[in-house]
Design a protein around this motif. Structure first.
Motif, mmCIF file in Angstrom:
data_model
loop_
_atom_site.group_PDB
_atom_site.id
_atom_site.type_symbol
_atom_site.label_atom_id
_atom_site.label_comp_id
_atom_site.label_asym_id
_atom_site.label_seq_id
_atom_site.Cartn_x
_atom_site.Cartn_y
_atom_site.Cartn_z
ATOM 1 N N CYS A 43 -21.238 -21.117 -13.122
ATOM 2 C CA CYS A 43 -21.288 -19.674 -12.373
ATOM 3 C C CYS A 43 -21.125 -18.441 -13.333
ATOM 4 C CB CYS A 43 -20.267 -19.438 -11.083
ATOM 5 S SG CYS A 43 -20.525 -17.950 -10.319
ATOM 6 N N HIS A 45 -19.991 -15.539 -12.664
ATOM 7 C CA HIS A 45 -18.798 -14.886 -12.201
ATOM 8 C C HIS A 45 -17.216 -15.208 -12.846
ATOM 9 C CE1 HIS A 45 -15.590 -14.078 -9.149
ATOM 10 N NE2 HIS A 45 -15.548 -12.729 -9.754
ATOM 11 N N ALA A 46 -17.107 -16.485 -12.569
ATOM 12 C CA ALA A 46 -15.811 -16.934 -13.188
ATOM 13 C C ALA A 46 -15.852 -18.444 -13.818
ATOM 14 C CB ALA A 46 -14.828 -16.859 -12.263
ATOM 15 N N GLY A 48 -17.462 -21.170 -12.082
ATOM 16 C CA GLY A 48 -17.323 -21.906 -11.064
ATOM 17 C C GLY A 48 -18.478 -23.108 -10.848
ATOM 18 N N CYS A 82 -21.900 -19.901 -4.275
ATOM 19 C CA CYS A 82 -20.944 -20.636 -5.329
ATOM 20 C C CYS A 82 -19.716 -20.969 -4.271
ATOM 21 C CB CYS A 82 -20.440 -19.601 -6.182
ATOM 22 S SG CYS A 82 -19.282 -20.251 -7.376
ATOM 23 N N HIS A 85 -16.035 -18.232 -5.105
ATOM 24 C CA HIS A 85 -15.684 -16.926 -4.373
ATOM 25 C C HIS A 85 -17.030 -16.443 -3.862
ATOM 26 C CE1 HIS A 85 -13.331 -17.448 -8.474
ATOM 27 N NE2 HIS A 85 -12.398 -17.212 -7.698
#
Ligand code: FES
Length: 122
Positions: A43, A45-46, A48, A82, A85
């Motif tokens: 992911c 974002h972070a 994942g 995801c 989050h």
């Protein structure tokens, strides 16, 4: 680039997906009708495991000019959510619906004689 056979098309149900580990990567292959889409299981974002998220129909909302809701509806698009989050990405485009610059990394995927092949950087 290297073509890598990862499995059989028959193992992926229409609307379903499988995550394959190959060549030091994890890649999710998603089936929508006769089409396949392959996304890195990472992911933006972070980091994942996005490809292990659930798939939901995107919900839209019709608004009046003064922003009052006229109701919710399904857009017909499918999103991966995801599991870390909750960021959502379109299964077919890999794009986040609210930020065009946030997207999944995709790979070419095709089917030959019923086998699923990924083209991955070497
Ligand atoms: S890591 Fe995917 S939403 Fe945060």
């Amino acid at each position: 680039m290297a073509d890598i056979r990862v499995g059989r098309l028959d193992d992926i149900a229409d609307g379903g997906h499988k995550v394959y580990a190959t060549s030091g990567r994890e890649v999710g292959v998603f089936r929508v009708g006769t089409k396949l889409y392959a996304w890195e299981n990472h992911c933006p974002h972070a980091g994942g495991p996005i490809c292990q998220g659930k798939i939901f129909g995107q919900i839209g909302e019709e608004l009046t000019p003064d922003k009052r809701s006229l109701g919710l509806f399904y857009t017909g698009q499918k999103h991966i959510v995801c599991p870390w989050h909750g960021f959502e990405f379109n299964v077919e485009t890999g794009r986040h619906p609210g930020d065009e610059g946030t997207r999944l990394k995709g790979f070419p995927v095709d089917v030959r004689d019923g086998d699923v092949w990924l083209r991955l950087p070497g």
